[in-house]
Write a protein that holds these residues in place. Structure first.
Motif, PDB file in Angstrom:
ATOM      1  N   THR A   1       0.856  -1.186   0.000  1.00 15.40           N
ATOM      2  CA  THR A   1       0.000   0.000   0.000  1.00 15.40           C
ATOM      3  C   THR A   1       0.890   1.233   0.000  1.00 15.40           C
ATOM      4  O   THR A   1       1.948   1.257   0.635  1.00 15.40           O
ATOM      5  N   GLY A   2       0.480   2.220  -0.744  1.00 11.00           N
ATOM      6  CA  GLY A   2       1.246   3.454  -0.822  1.00 11.00           C
ATOM      7  C   GLY A   2       2.117   3.512  -2.060  1.00 11.00           C
ATOM      8  O   GLY A   2       2.021   2.692  -2.964  1.00 11.00           O
ATOM      9  N   LYS A   3       2.994   4.505  -2.080  1.00  8.41           N
ATOM     10  CA  LYS A   3       3.787   4.794  -3.277  1.00  8.41           C
ATOM     11  C   LYS A   3       5.168   4.155  -3.237  1.00  8.41           C
ATOM     12  O   LYS A   3       5.788   4.061  -2.187  1.00  8.41           O
ATOM     13  N   THR A   4       5.602   3.754  -4.418  1.00 10.02           N
ATOM     14  CA  THR A   4       6.954   3.269  -4.650  1.00 10.02           C
ATOM     15  C   THR A   4       7.455   3.958  -5.908  1.00 10.02           C
ATOM     16  O   THR A   4       6.716   4.103  -6.879  1.00 10.02           O
ATOM     17  N   THR A   5       8.695   4.374  -5.902  1.00  9.49           N
ATOM     18  CA  THR A   5       9.304   4.970  -7.086  1.00  9.49           C
ATOM     19  C   THR A   5      10.124   3.907  -7.799  1.00  9.49           C
ATOM     20  O   THR A   5      10.951   3.231  -7.174  1.00  9.49           O
ATOM     21  N   ILE A   6       9.897   3.783  -9.111  1.00  6.33           N
ATOM     22  CA  ILE A   6      10.693   2.885  -9.942  1.00  6.33           C
ATOM     23  C   ILE A   6      11.444   3.760 -10.940  1.00  6.33           C
ATOM     24  O   ILE A   6      10.848   4.256 -11.907  1.00  6.33           O
TER      25      ILE A   6
ATOM     26  N   THR B   1       3.899   7.856 -15.310  1.00  3.43           N
ATOM     27  CA  THR B   1       5.249   8.187 -15.736  1.00  3.43           C
ATOM     28  C   THR B   1       5.548   9.633 -15.352  1.00  3.43           C
ATOM     29  O   THR B   1       4.753  10.530 -15.619  1.00  3.43           O
ATOM     30  N   CYS B   2       6.682   9.840 -14.722  1.00  8.75           N
ATOM     31  CA  CYS B   2       7.097  11.175 -14.275  1.00  8.75           C
ATOM     32  C   CYS B   2       8.541  11.413 -14.697  1.00  8.75           C
ATOM     33  O   CYS B   2       9.257  10.486 -15.065  1.00  8.75           O
ATOM     34  N   ALA B   3       8.961  12.673 -14.635  1.00 12.69           N
ATOM     35  CA  ALA B   3      10.336  13.052 -14.972  1.00 12.69           C
ATOM     36  C   ALA B   3      10.594  14.449 -14.426  1.00 12.69           C
ATOM     37  O   ALA B   3       9.714  15.083 -13.840  1.00 12.69           O
ATOM     38  N   THR B   4      11.792  14.932 -14.660  1.00 14.90           N
ATOM     39  CA  THR B   4      12.167  16.282 -14.260  1.00 14.90           C
ATOM     40  C   THR B   4      12.275  17.144 -15.506  1.00 14.90           C
ATOM     41  O   THR B   4      12.928  16.757 -16.480  1.00 14.90           O
ATOM     42  N   ASP B   5      11.628  18.305 -15.476  1.00 19.46           N
ATOM     43  CA  ASP B   5      11.696  19.278 -16.569  1.00 19.46           C
ATOM     44  C   ASP B   5      13.103  19.865 -16.591  1.00 19.46           C
ATOM     45  O   ASP B   5      13.564  20.434 -15.604  1.00 19.46           O
ATOM     46  N   VAL B   6      13.798  19.698 -17.721  1.00 19.79           N
ATOM     47  CA  VAL B   6      15.175  20.177 -17.842  1.00 19.79           C
ATOM     48  C   VAL B   6      15.253  21.691 -17.645  1.00 19.79           C
ATOM     49  O   VAL B   6      16.174  22.200 -17.002  1.00 19.79           O
ATOM     50  N   ALA B   7      14.264  22.426 -18.156  1.00 19.38           N
ATOM     51  CA  ALA B   7      14.299  23.897 -18.099  1.00 19.38           C
ATOM     52  C   ALA B   7      14.080  24.440 -16.696  1.00 19.38           C
ATOM     53  O   ALA B   7      14.711  25.418 -16.294  1.00 19.38           O
ATOM     54  N   THR B   8      13.182  23.821 -15.917  1.00 19.40           N
ATOM     55  CA  THR B   8      12.823  24.369 -14.606  1.00 19.40           C
ATOM     56  C   THR B   8      13.376  23.578 -13.427  1.00 19.40           C
ATOM     57  O   THR B   8      13.399  24.078 -12.310  1.00 19.40           O
ATOM     58  N   GLY B   9      13.748  22.316 -13.654  1.00 19.60           N
ATOM     59  CA  GLY B   9      14.200  21.461 -12.561  1.00 19.60           C
ATOM     60  C   GLY B   9      13.066  20.904 -11.733  1.00 19.60           C
ATOM     61  O   GLY B   9      13.300  20.256 -10.720  1.00 19.60           O
TER      62      GLY B   9
ATOM     63  N   THR C   1      11.016  -1.443  -1.780  1.00 17.16           N
ATOM     64  CA  THR C   1      10.481  -1.236  -0.435  1.00 17.16           C
ATOM     65  C   THR C   1      11.455  -0.501   0.469  1.00 17.16           C
ATOM     66  O   THR C   1      11.085  -0.065   1.551  1.00 17.16           O
ATOM     67  N   ASP C   2      12.713  -0.358   0.033  1.00 14.18           N
ATOM     68  CA  ASP C   2      13.713   0.320   0.862  1.00 14.18           C
ATOM     69  C   ASP C   2      14.176   1.627   0.228  1.00 14.18           C
ATOM     70  O   ASP C   2      15.181   2.195   0.624  1.00 14.18           O
ATOM     71  N   GLY C   3      13.457   2.091  -0.749  1.00 13.95           N
ATOM     72  CA  GLY C   3      13.824   3.271  -1.531  1.00 13.95           C
ATOM     73  C   GLY C   3      13.467   2.978  -2.971  1.00 13.95           C
ATOM     74  O   GLY C   3      12.769   2.014  -3.262  1.00 13.95           O
ATOM     75  N   PRO C   4      13.954   3.776  -3.904  1.00 16.50           N
ATOM     76  CA  PRO C   4      13.575   3.543  -5.299  1.00 16.50           C
ATOM     77  C   PRO C   4      14.128   2.235  -5.857  1.00 16.50           C
ATOM     78  O   PRO C   4      15.246   1.844  -5.532  1.00 16.50           O
ATOM     79  N   ALA C   5      13.328   1.574  -6.689  1.00 17.30           N
ATOM     80  CA  ALA C   5      13.797   0.442  -7.484  1.00 17.30           C
ATOM     81  C   ALA C   5      14.394   1.026  -8.764  1.00 17.30           C
ATOM     82  O   ALA C   5      14.221   2.216  -9.050  1.00 17.30           O
ATOM     83  N   LEU C   6      15.091   0.195  -9.550  1.00 18.81           N
ATOM     84  CA  LEU C   6      15.707   0.680 -10.786  1.00 18.81           C
ATOM     85  C   LEU C   6      15.486  -0.338 -11.891  1.00 18.81           C
ATOM     86  O   LEU C   6      15.857  -1.510 -11.754  1.00 18.81           O
TER      87      LEU C   6
ATOM     88  N   TYR D   1      13.665  10.076 -15.584  1.00 20.01           N
ATOM     89  CA  TYR D   1      12.364   9.423 -15.737  1.00 20.01           C
ATOM     90  C   TYR D   1      12.143   8.377 -14.652  1.00 20.01           C
ATOM     91  O   TYR D   1      13.070   7.680 -14.244  1.00 20.01           O
ATOM     92  N   TYR D   2      10.877   8.254 -14.210  1.00 21.51           N
ATOM     93  CA  TYR D   2      10.513   7.227 -13.233  1.00 21.51           C
ATOM     94  C   TYR D   2       9.016   6.939 -13.315  1.00 21.51           C
ATOM     95  O   TYR D   2       8.241   7.729 -13.852  1.00 21.51           O
ATOM     96  N   TRP D   3       8.636   5.768 -12.796  1.00 21.45           N
ATOM     97  CA  TRP D   3       7.225   5.422 -12.646  1.00 21.45           C
ATOM     98  C   TRP D   3       6.844   5.641 -11.194  1.00 21.45           C
ATOM     99  O   TRP D   3       7.495   5.135 -10.278  1.00 21.45           O
ATOM    100  N   ASP D   4       5.801   6.416 -10.980  1.00 20.98           N
ATOM    101  CA  ASP D   4       5.215   6.609  -9.659  1.00 20.98           C
ATOM    102  C   ASP D   4       4.178   5.512  -9.492  1.00 20.98           C
ATOM    103  O   ASP D   4       3.130   5.546 -10.129  1.00 20.98           O
ATOM    104  N   TYR D   5       4.485   4.513  -8.687  1.00 19.20           N
ATOM    105  CA  TYR D   5       3.665   3.305  -8.518  1.00 19.20           C
ATOM    106  C   TYR D   5       2.863   3.461  -7.229  1.00 19.20           C
ATOM    107  O   TYR D   5       3.416   3.367  -6.134  1.00 19.20           O
TER     108      TYR D   5
END
Length: 176
Positions: free
Chosen positions: A22-27, A86-94, A47-52, A149-153
């Motif tokens: 239950t809850g969020k995991t970052t991949i 699917t999420c990511a960081t905008d290069v222009a704004t960070g 479960t201990d931080g982001p997966a890759l 890039y990452y998946w917000d699970y």
């Protein structure tokens, strides 16, 4: 998983990723084109931080047609559900940005069927221009406009989400 895993699963040969029940995991997603070009789970413990997870760029020439497709189905005890964005960081704004499209699936009674989720998991639909006009654009994974890039699970009790990748092209759906 209901509790965190303690075993080191980094670099093992498994083809699974453990996420919170239950809850969020970052991949986190890594571009395989920059290494050996293969699909690989590089860190299976979410479960201990982001997966890759490493995967090739799905649309390296940016023509709106993927070189492979992603299919998903929910398995396990009926009742659980998940939302993957699917999420990511905008290069222009960070700033982190997340797609306007998400994979949302629930495990129901009976057999489950695979659905093509290439639009939701192999691209990101965002408006990263600062022109004051709401005009979202679809970017394939690993396009230069975004990074990290990452998946917000976001899991609500789904025990198994099976993903399969096939060398079959998918034409991205129009935005809007």
């Amino acid at each position: 998983m209901p509790k965190g895993k303690t075993a080191d699963m980094t670099g093992n040969s498994g083809h699974r990723i453990f996420v919170n029940l239950t809850g969020k995991t970052t991949i986190n997603l890594q571009n395989a084109d920059l290494t050996d070009g293969t699909f690989q789970v590089l860190d299976a413990n979410g479960t201990d931080g982001p997966a890759l997870f490493q995967l090739p760029s799905p649309d390296p020439d940016g023509d709106g047609v993927t070189s492979y497709s992603c299919y998903a189905r929910a398995l396990g005890t009926p009742g659980g559900s998940v939302k993957v964005t699917t999420c990511a960081t905008d290069v222009a704004t960070g700033e982190d940005v997340c797609s306007l499209e998400s994979l949302v699936t629930m495990r129901e009674k009976g057999g489950s069927k695979f659905q093509n989720v290439s639009n939701q998991l192999l691209s990101i639909v965002v408006d990263i221009t600062d022109d004051g006009i709401d005009n979202p654009v679809r970017y394939p994974l690993f396009s230069d406009e975004l990074q990290g890039y990452y998946w917000d699970y976001d899991n609500a009790g789904l025990k198994v989400l099976q993903l399969r990748f096939y060398e079959v092209p998918t034409t991205y759906a129009p935005v809007g």
